[in-house]
Design a protein around this motif. Sequence first.
Motif, PDB file in Angstrom:
ATOM      1  N   ALA A  41      34.302  36.629  62.968  1.00 30.86           N
ATOM      2  CA  ALA A  41      35.362  37.926  62.220  1.00 30.86           C
ATOM      3  C   ALA A  41      35.287  38.562  61.447  1.00 30.86           C
ATOM      4  CB  ALA A  41      36.653  37.133  63.227  1.00 30.86           C
ATOM      5  N   ALA A  42      36.383  40.029  61.654  1.00 31.35           N
ATOM      6  CA  ALA A  42      35.971  40.856  60.645  1.00 31.35           C
ATOM      7  C   ALA A  42      37.619  41.289  60.686  1.00 31.35           C
ATOM      8  CB  ALA A  42      35.221  41.780  60.425  1.00 31.35           C
ATOM      9  N   ALA A  43      38.271  41.254  59.518  1.00 34.34           N
ATOM     10  CA  ALA A  43      39.550  41.568  59.478  1.00 34.34           C
ATOM     11  C   ALA A  43      39.847  42.998  59.558  1.00 34.34           C
ATOM     12  CB  ALA A  43      41.042  40.545  58.607  1.00 34.34           C
ATOM     13  N   ASP A  44      38.711  43.939  58.698  1.00 29.95           N
ATOM     14  CA  ASP A  44      39.017  45.119  58.656  1.00 29.95           C
ATOM     15  C   ASP A  44      37.397  45.725  58.239  1.00 29.95           C
ATOM     16  OD1 ASP A  44      37.200  44.605  56.066  1.00 29.95           O
ATOM     17  OD2 ASP A  44      39.084  44.161  55.255  1.00 29.95           O
ATOM     18  N   GLY A  45      37.533  47.456  58.439  1.00 30.14           N
ATOM     19  CA  GLY A  45      35.879  47.998  58.990  1.00 30.14           C
ATOM     20  C   GLY A  45      35.520  47.860  57.732  1.00 30.14           C
ATOM     21  N   GLY A  46      34.962  47.286  56.669  1.00 30.02           N
ATOM     22  CA  GLY A  46      34.371  46.638  55.269  1.00 30.02           C
ATOM     23  C   GLY A  46      33.630  45.457  55.735  1.00 30.02           C
ATOM     24  N   LEU A  55      24.274  40.055  59.471  1.00 28.43           N
ATOM     25  CA  LEU A  55      24.545  38.525  60.083  1.00 28.43           C
ATOM     26  C   LEU A  55      23.905  39.850  61.732  1.00 28.43           C
ATOM     27  CD1 LEU A  55      27.939  37.641  61.209  1.00 28.43           C
ATOM     28  CD2 LEU A  55      25.922  36.123  60.049  1.00 28.43           C
ATOM     29  N   LYS A  56      23.155  40.415  61.480  1.00 23.02           N
ATOM     30  CA  LYS A  56      22.196  41.183  62.647  1.00 23.02           C
ATOM     31  C   LYS A  56      23.244  40.678  64.236  1.00 23.02           C
ATOM     32  CE  LYS A  56      17.916  41.594  60.647  1.00 23.02           C
ATOM     33  NZ  LYS A  56      16.724  41.401  60.564  1.00 23.02           N
ATOM     34  N   PRO A  57      25.194  40.511  64.519  1.00 26.22           N
ATOM     35  CA  PRO A  57      25.265  41.044  65.570  1.00 26.22           C
ATOM     36  C   PRO A  57      24.988  41.455  66.424  1.00 26.22           C
ATOM     37  CG  PRO A  57      26.592  42.023  64.420  1.00 26.22           C
ATOM     38  CD  PRO A  57      25.608  41.706  63.801  1.00 26.22           C
ATOM     39  N   ASP A  58      24.465  40.536  68.240  1.00 29.90           N
ATOM     40  CA  ASP A  58      24.060  41.100  69.349  1.00 29.90           C
ATOM     41  C   ASP A  58      24.926  41.984  69.541  1.00 29.90           C
ATOM     42  OD1 ASP A  58      21.846  39.129  70.000  1.00 29.90           O
ATOM     43  OD2 ASP A  58      23.297  37.641  69.568  1.00 29.90           O
ATOM     44  N   ALA A  59      26.239  41.617  69.274  1.00 28.41           N
ATOM     45  CA  ALA A  59      27.219  42.732  70.311  1.00 28.41           C
ATOM     46  C   ALA A  59      28.332  42.731  68.799  1.00 28.41           C
ATOM     47  CB  ALA A  59      27.888  42.087  71.819  1.00 28.41           C
ATOM     48  N   LEU A  60      28.934  43.837  68.934  1.00 27.72           N
ATOM     49  CA  LEU A  60      30.290  43.989  68.134  1.00 27.72           C
ATOM     50  C   LEU A  60      31.749  44.434  69.398  1.00 27.72           C
ATOM     51  CD1 LEU A  60      32.128  44.836  65.744  1.00 27.72           C
ATOM     52  CD2 LEU A  60      30.752  47.080  65.823  1.00 27.72           C
ATOM     53  N   VAL A  61      32.738  43.743  68.719  1.00 28.40           N
ATOM     54  CA  VAL A  61      33.850  44.604  69.753  1.00 28.40           C
ATOM     55  C   VAL A  61      34.680  45.370  68.766  1.00 28.40           C
ATOM     56  CG1 VAL A  61      36.028  43.722  70.692  1.00 28.40           C
ATOM     57  CG2 VAL A  61      33.839  42.963  71.806  1.00 28.40           C
ATOM     58  N   LEU A  62      34.927  46.477  68.687  1.00 29.66           N
ATOM     59  CA  LEU A  62      35.241  46.780  67.560  1.00 29.66           C
ATOM     60  C   LEU A  62      36.435  47.645  67.717  1.00 29.66           C
ATOM     61  CD1 LEU A  62      34.604  48.527  64.630  1.00 29.66           C
ATOM     62  CD2 LEU A  62      33.722  50.200  65.971  1.00 29.66           C
ATOM     63  N   SER A  63      37.914  47.487  67.075  1.00 28.45           N
ATOM     64  CA  SER A  63      39.347  47.680  67.512  1.00 28.45           C
ATOM     65  C   SER A  63      38.922  48.988  66.659  1.00 28.45           C
ATOM     66  CB  SER A  63      40.261  47.060  66.787  1.00 28.45           C
ATOM     67  OG  SER A  63      41.329  48.022  67.192  1.00 28.45           O
ATOM     68  N   ASP A  70      38.399  52.877  59.548  1.00 24.86           N
ATOM     69  CA  ASP A  70      38.776  52.399  60.860  1.00 24.86           C
ATOM     70  C   ASP A  70      37.594  52.445  62.076  1.00 24.86           C
ATOM     71  OD1 ASP A  70      38.351  54.937  61.555  1.00 24.86           O
ATOM     72  OD2 ASP A  70      40.139  56.230  61.254  1.00 24.86           O
ATOM     73  N   GLY A  71      37.626  51.650  63.214  1.00 27.23           N
ATOM     74  CA  GLY A  71      37.218  51.980  64.399  1.00 27.23           C
ATOM     75  C   GLY A  71      35.846  52.955  64.005  1.00 27.23           C
ATOM     76  N   TYR A  72      36.412  54.358  63.928  1.00 24.71           N
ATOM     77  CA  TYR A  72      35.927  55.785  64.097  1.00 24.71           C
ATOM     78  C   TYR A  72      34.842  55.612  62.901  1.00 24.71           C
ATOM     79  CZ  TYR A  72      39.748  56.780  66.993  1.00 24.71           C
ATOM     80  OH  TYR A  72      40.100  57.276  68.280  1.00 24.71           O
ATOM     81  N   GLY A  73      35.494  55.768  61.628  1.00 20.56           N
ATOM     82  CA  GLY A  73      34.960  54.809  60.608  1.00 20.56           C
ATOM     83  C   GLY A  73      33.421  54.547  60.326  1.00 20.56           C
ATOM     84  N   VAL A  74      33.704  53.160  61.119  1.00 19.95           N
ATOM     85  CA  VAL A  74      32.567  51.974  61.463  1.00 19.95           C
ATOM     86  C   VAL A  74      31.246  53.164  62.380  1.00 19.95           C
ATOM     87  CG1 VAL A  74      31.595  50.049  62.474  1.00 19.95           C
ATOM     88  CG2 VAL A  74      33.675  50.161  60.834  1.00 19.95           C
ATOM     89  N   THR A  92      37.909  48.908  71.727  1.00 20.59           N
ATOM     90  CA  THR A  92      38.882  49.180  72.185  1.00 20.59           C
ATOM     91  C   THR A  92      40.346  49.600  71.495  1.00 20.59           C
ATOM     92  OG1 THR A  92      39.349  46.911  70.772  1.00 20.59           O
ATOM     93  CG2 THR A  92      38.512  46.805  72.876  1.00 20.59           C
ATOM     94  N   SER A  93      41.043  49.873  71.944  1.00 21.06           N
ATOM     95  CA  SER A  93      41.924  50.846  71.544  1.00 21.06           C
ATOM     96  C   SER A  93      43.323  50.860  72.664  1.00 21.06           C
ATOM     97  CB  SER A  93      41.167  52.429  71.653  1.00 21.06           C
ATOM     98  OG  SER A  93      42.704  53.573  70.834  1.00 21.06           O
ATOM     99  N   SER A  94      44.255  50.845  72.127  1.00 17.32           N
ATOM    100  CA  SER A  94      45.071  51.236  72.510  1.00 17.32           C
ATOM    101  C   SER A  94      46.512  52.795  73.029  1.00 17.32           C
ATOM    102  CB  SER A  94      46.517  50.209  72.514  1.00 17.32           C
ATOM    103  OG  SER A  94      46.788  50.562  70.952  1.00 17.32           O
ATOM    104  N   MET A  95      45.977  53.377  71.947  1.00 19.19           N
ATOM    105  CA  MET A  95      45.698  55.216  71.692  1.00 19.19           C
ATOM    106  C   MET A  95      45.210  55.755  72.847  1.00 19.19           C
ATOM    107  SD  MET A  95      45.208  55.073  68.102  1.00 19.19           S
ATOM    108  CE  MET A  95      43.573  54.649  68.117  1.00 19.19           C
TER     109      MET A  95
END
Length: 256
Positions: A41-46, A55-63, A70-74, A92-95
Amino acid sequence: MARRSNPIMNETPRLLIAEGYGLSREKLYESLSRLGYAVYAAADGGQALALIDTLKPDALVLSLTLPVYDGYGVLEVLSVRPLARYPLIIATSSMGESSLARALSLGADEAVPKPVTPERIDSLLRSLPACRISKLSLRHAEKREATVRRLLGEIGMAERLKGFSYLARAAALVSTDDRLLRQATGYLYPMIGSTCGASGNSVERAVRHAIESTWTRGNMEVLHHVFGNSIDPQRGKPTNSECIAMLVQRLWVATT
């Protein structure tokens, strides 16, 4: 164990959750862990960018709403950062739809509105086609392929050979997703063949022929300079996988 359909993922897929809202992050973390994923888990984009590197994750769930980046910056950083593996990204987004469309244009593989459930994420990952690699991997491979073609020209491989283009594409893809090399016969060659109406077997044979032709007729002094002592002297030429691996190594030297 997570029920996975994508065979290039790890046996226990590594999943990174980048979510700024603590309760949502904890819920996803706990539920997806129970489903068999190795969850981080990560609490911010940095933090997310740092963990992607290590970690080389297989997948990223990116808010898309994160502090620091922010997610766009990542997504923008990943679009220019050279990595040996880019994760599949579920934004993922609520916008609203426009925010999700923007994420897809920046390189996200999937985009879903919030609130997103662990079951929805699991379903998305399980439904991915076999051998699906990330959109960012494909974009970076396209950028790197010209450099590989130049390297093949330097060792004397004839551009007219079918295997020349196949090998350039293979090395460029492996340079953006290092898992593909161990799945060359089952997934890498068929993936390349699917773009030009060829079977995986014909791609593999064409690559082998190009290598054998180059080691028979090429400049051995240049070949030795490029490949050094990495080739078994009893064989006198590299296997397909050895050649791809060495080209990837040379590509990293040329681009970093």
